[in-house]
Scaffold this active site. Structure first.
Site, PDB file in Angstrom:
ATOM      1  NE  ARG A  54      -2.360  -1.316   3.588  1.00 34.73           N
ATOM      2  CZ  ARG A  54      -1.797  -0.510   4.363  1.00 34.73           C
ATOM      3  NH1 ARG A  54      -1.923   0.789   4.396  1.00 34.73           N
ATOM      4  NH2 ARG A  54      -1.193  -1.003   5.829  1.00 34.73           N
ATOM      5  CE1 TYR A 201       1.290  -7.353  -4.007  1.00 31.72           C
ATOM      6  CE2 TYR A 201       0.864  -6.516  -2.141  1.00 31.72           C
ATOM      7  CZ  TYR A 201       1.144  -7.489  -2.669  1.00 31.72           C
ATOM      8  OH  TYR A 201       1.658  -8.274  -1.919  1.00 31.72           O
ATOM      9  CE  LYS A 210      -6.119  -3.206   4.697  1.00 36.88           C
ATOM     10  NZ  LYS A 210      -6.498  -3.710   5.959  1.00 36.88           N
ATOM     11  CG  HIS A 230      -7.289  -2.522  10.268  1.00 37.55           C
ATOM     12  ND1 HIS A 230      -5.914  -2.321  10.457  1.00 37.55           N
ATOM     13  CD2 HIS A 230      -7.310  -3.618   9.716  1.00 37.55           C
ATOM     14  CE1 HIS A 230      -4.905  -3.091   9.725  1.00 37.55           C
ATOM     15  NE2 HIS A 230      -5.814  -3.890   8.945  1.00 37.55           N
ATOM     16  CB  SER A 252      -0.701  -3.786   8.308  1.00 36.17           C
ATOM     17  OG  SER A 252      -1.762  -3.044   8.167  1.00 36.17           O
ATOM     18  CB  CYS A 254       0.560  -6.860  14.738  1.00 31.82           C
ATOM     19  SG  CYS A 254       1.495  -5.334  14.554  1.00 31.82           S
ATOM     20  CG  ASP A 277      -7.780  -6.753   7.095  1.00 35.96           C
ATOM     21  OD1 ASP A 277      -6.916  -6.340   8.044  1.00 35.96           O
ATOM     22  OD2 ASP A 277      -7.738  -6.211   6.136  1.00 35.96           O
ATOM     23  NE  ARG A 369      -0.293  -8.516   2.257  1.00 31.66           N
ATOM     24  CZ  ARG A 369      -1.079  -7.853   3.094  1.00 31.66           C
ATOM     25  NH1 ARG A 369      -2.173  -8.308   3.854  1.00 31.66           N
ATOM     26  NH2 ARG A 369      -0.480  -6.741   3.475  1.00 31.66           N
ATOM     27  N   GLY A 495      -0.891 -20.211  19.718  1.00 35.12           N
ATOM     28  CA  GLY A 495      -1.618 -20.740  20.235  1.00 35.12           C
ATOM     29  C   GLY A 495      -2.020 -20.849  21.952  1.00 35.12           C
TER      30      GLY A 495
END
Ligand code: OXD
Ligand code: MN
Length: 588
Positions: A54, A201, A210, A230, A252, A254, A277, A369, A495
């Site tokens: 982005r 992209y 977005k 978000h 983003s 994380c 997301d 991605r 987990g």
């Protein structure tokens, strides 16, 4: 739009399987994608290396008044909470780029729904684009095609214009046309319009994500009294059988996808995924709770770091009907990325640029991605397409904080929770153009995605308390990324994060014996976290500590940020929360 862009022809997408095959064949014939025969119906696209993330600096919101879009900063300070453009300049930007930009190309018209078709919480959009890659991706990420077209009976839809443009200079990659020097992403909330030029992209080109679901979405949400955020959404069933839903906002890359699909390390717990997301959150008068839908239909997840160990449910989702972008390819027809299990003996790797990979440097781009249908996730929640959404019991905020920020703490009140969201910071990631591991302010993980003035956004969040009889979710902050003196992570994450969610659930159930008050919020008291079966030694004292010096400095940083970025737009209630934190720290 056709008059402006002069395409060779126009194709209105019906969303059918037959049409999808035709699009995929077109992309294959052009060399934009290649098949991955190791899997079922999976494809790999390699972009122009200049078009990989982005571009926040080239993303603008256009309103008559600047202040409707961005807070007024202190003199001489560069604003970090979005970019504004006048409607006149937006018209010029379009006039400079779009005339005849689709010459010799097909214009695809994509009718799509964000959210289940027909749900009162969903919204419709139409994107026109000259990129068949975008068509194939939008079919995965949104409900797209005839069903949606049939629902359109008025002008009430979001209008999205997209062209990859064309830079025919020496660095051009013929199978991935784009125009990086002139890329621009524009939004006009007053007209529900999005205009994107120059990039093929991700968030720059899949305009439902977005641009619509967050930027335009947040402005619609403000007008209509709901929230576009978000956030991932997950369902969690503990051994007592009482299922709850939780949403979480992290910047983003994380680990939202990892948390949304978590395989719990504690026995007897089940986690199910609603979305990874974006969440659209609205008051439901029947339950008096805030309900959330995932407006998307697929996952556009960051590949590096995803493995059978970190996210087995993602690995069980993504090797069918998936469009990969900028990951590495293996000689046995598969894919590879950093953090994934090593390829078998004798298998060679081609990096994301198409060169033989010798083990040095990145095989996959850090922002590479997978784009996969959400319905393929083995733990997709039975209610993920419920038109009413799912009721939220808690909201988590979080980020990558190597120092000072405890594993988990709970807000004292809704106002305090909104303050915590506003003060979020995190290390920069590869999802946008920022470089290095600097800790950046990223309020609500929305910094790149606000559709309107952040001060008004905070007020809108505060105002949720005024909903009649509302039972608001409890607010928490989590940090899986704290490091010890030795530079190693203090918490195993993945987990084992179920142990934190378990504490959150017990707090929601009203257990006061498991929390203690600190200046920043309520943290787990000694012995309150369930550590049963956890391997290795965990330094819980350090992990949960609230170092006074660190937090005095942090509160100064937050104050400086407010003072520089929104000296005139910060709601009083948030300023008061900062003062309250400072005095709690002084008393401590
Ligand atoms: C994303 C992002 O692609 O946040 O989800 O960058
Ligand atoms: Mn995101």
């Amino acid at each position: 739009m056709a008059k402006l862009c002069s395409p060779a022809d126009i194709h209105v997408c019906d969303g059918s399987e037959r049409e999808n095959r035709m699009i995929i064949e077109t992309l294959h014939a052009k060399g934009t994608i290649m098949p991955l025969p190791k899997y079922n119906n999976c494809w790999l696209a390699r972009t122009d290396p200049r078009d990989v993330a982005r571009v926040e600096s080239k993303t603008f919101i256009s309103t008559d008044k600047r202040r409707d879009t961005i807070p007024t900063t202190r003199e001489g300070v560069k604003g970090q909470l979005g970019n504004w453009m006048s409607p006149h300049d937006m018209d010029n930007a379009i006039a400079e780029r779009f005339p005849s930009c689709m010459k010799n190309r097909t214009m695809y018209v994509i009718p799509f729904s964000m959210g289940p078709v027909g749900s009162p919480m969903s919204k419709i959009g139409i994107q026109v684009t000259d990129s068949p890659y975008v068509v194939a991706s939008m079919r995965i990420m949104t409900r797209m095609g005839e069903d949606v077209l049939n629902k359109i009976d008025s002008e009430d839809f979001v209008k999205a214009l997209h062209s990859v443009g064309n830079d025919s200079g020496p660095k051009a990659v013929p199978q991935w046309p784009c125009d990086p020097d002139r890329t621009i992403i524009l939004h006009k909330p007053a007209k529900n319009e999005i205009v994107s030029y120059g990039s093929g992209y991700g968030g720059n080109s899949l305009l439902g994500k977005k641009c619509f679901a967050l930027r335009i979405g947040s402005t619609i949400a403000k007008r209509e009294g709901w929230l576009a955020e978000h956030m991932l959404i997950l369902g969690i069933t503990p051994p007592n059988g009482t299922k709850r839903y939780i949403a979480a906002a992290f910047p983003s890359a994380c680990g939202k996808t990892n948390l949304a699909m978590m395989l719990p390390a504690l026995e007897g717990y089940k986690v199910e995924c609603v979305g990874d997301d974006i969440a659209w959150i609205k008051y439901n008068p029947r339950t008096r709770m805030l309900h959330a839908i995932n407006p998307e239909k697929g996952f556009f997840g960051v590949a590096p770091g995803t493995s059978a160990k970190t996210n087995p449910n993602a690995m069980a989702t993504i090797f069918e009907n998936t469009l990969f972008t900028n990951v590495a390819a293996t000689s046995d027809g598969g894919v590879f990325w950093e953090g994934m299990e090593e390829p078998e003996e004798g298998v060679t790797v081609t990096d994301w640029l198409g060169n033989k990979w010798n083990g040095e440097g990145n095989a996959a781009h850090p922002n590479s991605r997978f784009c996969s249908p959400a319905g393929q996730c083995p733990i997709i929640d039975p209610r993920w397409e419920d038109p009413e959404g799912v009721p939220l019991s808690a909201i988590l905020f979080g980020g990558r904080r190597p120092k000072g920020v405890p594993l988990v703490y709970e807000a004292f009140s809704w106002d305090h929770g909104v303050f915590i969201g506003s003060a979020m910071r995190s290390e920069a990631t590869a999802a946008a153009e920022h470089k290095g591991k600097v800790v950046m302010h990223d309020p609500f993980a929305m910094r790149p995605f606000f559709g309107y003035n952040f001060g008004d956004y905070l007020q809108h969040w505060l105002d949720m308390q005024k909903l009649p009889g509302v039972q608001l979710p409890r607010i928490f902050h989590v940090n899986w990324f704290r490091k010890g003196q030795d530079g190693k992570f203090l918490w195993p994450g993945f987990g084992d994060n179920i142990r934190v969610l378990d504490w959150v659930l017990r707090r929601i159930d009203g257990d006061d014996s498991i929390a203690k008050e600190t200046p920043v919020g309520m943290t787990p008291s000694s012995g309150a976290l369930n550590l049963e079966g956890l391997q290795g030694n965990i330094d819980l004292d350090e992990l949960l500590s609230v170092p006074k010096d660190f937090w005095i400095n942090e509160s100064k940083e937050i104050g400086k940020y407010y003072d520089e970025q929104l000296p005139e737009d910060l709601p009083d209630a948030i300023g008061q929360q900062l003062e309250a934190l400072k005095s709690r720290l002084e008393r401590d």
